[in-house]
Scaffold this active site. Sequence first.
Site, PDB file in Angstrom:
ATOM      1  N   ARG A   1      32.545  76.247 -19.228  1.00 31.13           N
ATOM      2  CA  ARG A   1      33.239  76.648 -20.457  1.00 31.13           C
ATOM      3  C   ARG A   1      32.412  77.587 -21.319  1.00 31.13           C
ATOM      4  O   ARG A   1      32.903  78.090 -22.322  1.00 31.13           O
ATOM      5  CB  ARG A   1      33.659  75.406 -21.253  1.00 31.13           C
ATOM      6  CG  ARG A   1      34.879  74.751 -20.644  1.00 31.13           C
ATOM      7  CD  ARG A   1      35.267  73.483 -21.373  1.00 31.13           C
ATOM      8  NE  ARG A   1      35.980  73.740 -22.607  1.00 31.13           N
ATOM      9  CZ  ARG A   1      36.477  72.772 -23.375  1.00 31.13           C
ATOM     10  NH1 ARG A   1      36.325  71.513 -23.037  1.00 31.13           N
ATOM     11  NH2 ARG A   1      37.123  73.063 -24.454  1.00 31.13           N
TER      12      ARG A   1
ATOM     13  N   HIS B   1      29.586  79.581 -11.968  1.00 32.31           N
ATOM     14  CA  HIS B   1      29.249  79.445 -13.388  1.00 32.31           C
ATOM     15  C   HIS B   1      27.760  79.209 -13.626  1.00 32.31           C
ATOM     16  O   HIS B   1      27.368  78.594 -14.608  1.00 32.31           O
ATOM     17  CB  HIS B   1      30.035  78.315 -14.051  1.00 32.31           C
ATOM     18  CG  HIS B   1      31.514  78.423 -13.867  1.00 32.31           C
ATOM     19  ND1 HIS B   1      32.234  79.492 -14.328  1.00 32.31           N
ATOM     20  CD2 HIS B   1      32.402  77.612 -13.250  1.00 32.31           C
ATOM     21  CE1 HIS B   1      33.507  79.329 -14.014  1.00 32.31           C
ATOM     22  NE2 HIS B   1      33.637  78.193 -13.357  1.00 32.31           N
TER      23      HIS B   1
ATOM     24  N   LYS C   1      21.164  66.455 -29.952  1.00 32.25           N
ATOM     25  CA  LYS C   1      21.743  66.753 -28.631  1.00 32.25           C
ATOM     26  C   LYS C   1      21.116  68.006 -28.018  1.00 32.25           C
ATOM     27  O   LYS C   1      21.659  68.582 -27.079  1.00 32.25           O
ATOM     28  CB  LYS C   1      23.262  66.932 -28.759  1.00 32.25           C
ATOM     29  CG  LYS C   1      23.990  65.691 -29.274  1.00 32.25           C
ATOM     30  CD  LYS C   1      25.467  65.943 -29.477  1.00 32.25           C
ATOM     31  CE  LYS C   1      26.107  64.777 -30.215  1.00 32.25           C
ATOM     32  NZ  LYS C   1      27.514  65.077 -30.601  1.00 32.25           N
TER      33      LYS C   1
ATOM     34  N   ARG D   1      40.973  65.933 -33.202  1.00 27.77           N
ATOM     35  CA  ARG D   1      40.337  65.300 -32.044  1.00 27.77           C
ATOM     36  C   ARG D   1      40.847  63.875 -31.912  1.00 27.77           C
ATOM     37  O   ARG D   1      41.195  63.223 -32.896  1.00 27.77           O
ATOM     38  CB  ARG D   1      38.821  65.251 -32.222  1.00 27.77           C
ATOM     39  CG  ARG D   1      38.300  66.503 -32.864  1.00 27.77           C
ATOM     40  CD  ARG D   1      36.920  66.845 -32.439  1.00 27.77           C
ATOM     41  NE  ARG D   1      36.613  66.485 -31.087  1.00 27.77           N
ATOM     42  CZ  ARG D   1      35.382  66.241 -30.685  1.00 27.77           C
ATOM     43  NH1 ARG D   1      34.414  66.273 -31.541  1.00 27.77           N
ATOM     44  NH2 ARG D   1      35.151  65.954 -29.435  1.00 27.77           N
TER      45      ARG D   1
ATOM     46  N   PRO E   1      28.168  66.059 -23.409  1.00 30.14           N
ATOM     47  CA  PRO E   1      27.203  64.988 -23.432  1.00 30.14           C
ATOM     48  C   PRO E   1      26.776  64.678 -24.857  1.00 30.14           C
ATOM     49  O   PRO E   1      26.603  65.571 -25.658  1.00 30.14           O
ATOM     50  CB  PRO E   1      26.042  65.508 -22.617  1.00 30.14           C
ATOM     51  CG  PRO E   1      26.318  66.923 -22.356  1.00 30.14           C
ATOM     52  CD  PRO E   1      27.733  67.187 -22.610  1.00 30.14           C
ATOM     53  N   GLU E   2      26.654  63.414 -25.145  1.00 32.66           N
ATOM     54  CA  GLU E   2      26.184  62.975 -26.454  1.00 32.66           C
ATOM     55  C   GLU E   2      24.719  62.557 -26.301  1.00 32.66           C
ATOM     56  O   GLU E   2      24.147  62.737 -25.245  1.00 32.66           O
ATOM     57  CB  GLU E   2      27.081  61.836 -26.960  1.00 32.66           C
ATOM     58  CG  GLU E   2      28.553  62.260 -26.947  1.00 32.66           C
ATOM     59  CD  GLU E   2      29.538  61.200 -27.392  1.00 32.66           C
ATOM     60  OE1 GLU E   2      29.162  60.356 -28.218  1.00 32.66           O
ATOM     61  OE2 GLU E   2      30.687  61.223 -26.922  1.00 32.66           O
TER      62      GLU E   2
END
Length: 283
Positions: free
Chosen positions: A112, A93, A59, A266, A2-3
């Site tokens: 992750r 998770h 963020k 990227r 998420p930005e």
Amino acid sequence: MPELPEVELVARAVGAVVRGRRIVRAELHRAKLLRDATPEDFAAALQNATFTHVTRRGKHILLAFDRPVILLVHLRMTGRFLYLTPEQDLPKHTHAVWYLDNEHRLVFVDPRQFGFMRLATPDTLATVPELTRLAPEPLSKAFTAKSLYETLQRSRRAIKEMLLDQTRVTGLGNIYAAEALFLAGIHPQTVAADVPQSRVRRLHRAIVEVLNEAIAHGSTMNVDPQNVEGSYYGGPYENHWRVYDRAGKPCGVCTNEVQRIVQGSRSTYFCPRCQRRKGQRQK
DNA sequence: ACCCTCACCTGCACGC
DNA sequence: TGCGTGCAGGTGAGGG
């Protein structure tokens, strides 16, 4: 992941469900999630604390309480908050659980495991390492075309990589960096210091525009903490991007094919016609 | 001080 | 169906 816009929406959504709620018990299931403190510290710091407000810096999400404790949370790529009813099982998770005084649980899940938390106090917040070097908030008055120009003038790096550097410009990630450069008509490989001042003014406007647009368009569903399976970018507003993830598809402005290149390992997406390099000329 | 690469993890889409 | 490969929205440590 998420930005800034997604983090802003998550902060609002979490705030809406936890504000005024008291934490009956707090559990940290994955010790490494919390930097510089133990699960015991986590439980002790938050037991019986009541959420007062949830804000954002860059963020980072900041959870504040009716005691001098701030819990800083970074979602990184896959971190999510969920608000579970008493009937719902803990999702896979799950790394942290806050048992609330209304029988619901706020949980943090992160497949992750890149996300992290840190315990701070209002007094020490300004010295938290993750926050000290952040550039000004892009949606505040401190972020101006002039300050952006001065920042860019100091670097020979590619403009796209500069926009991802949170110490130069805060809040953009891979998606909105690409979107802002497209709106400003700047080739992502342009040397930062070579972007003329007039283009930087346009870039400044584009950054503010893409962030505000994403916040405004963010569907409640996408960030609804009860939407266990939801994606930040899924739902009815999915794929509204102008160039991001559109390699080979037509640019909405000129119909040329959007290109994908790699910068700093990227993906970068851009329209080679709308975003010409300095000195490049149309055939 | 700057800039670059890699490492941190799991899951998913894809092709064979 | 199953397995290997590459890729994913973000940093941060460590090297040159």
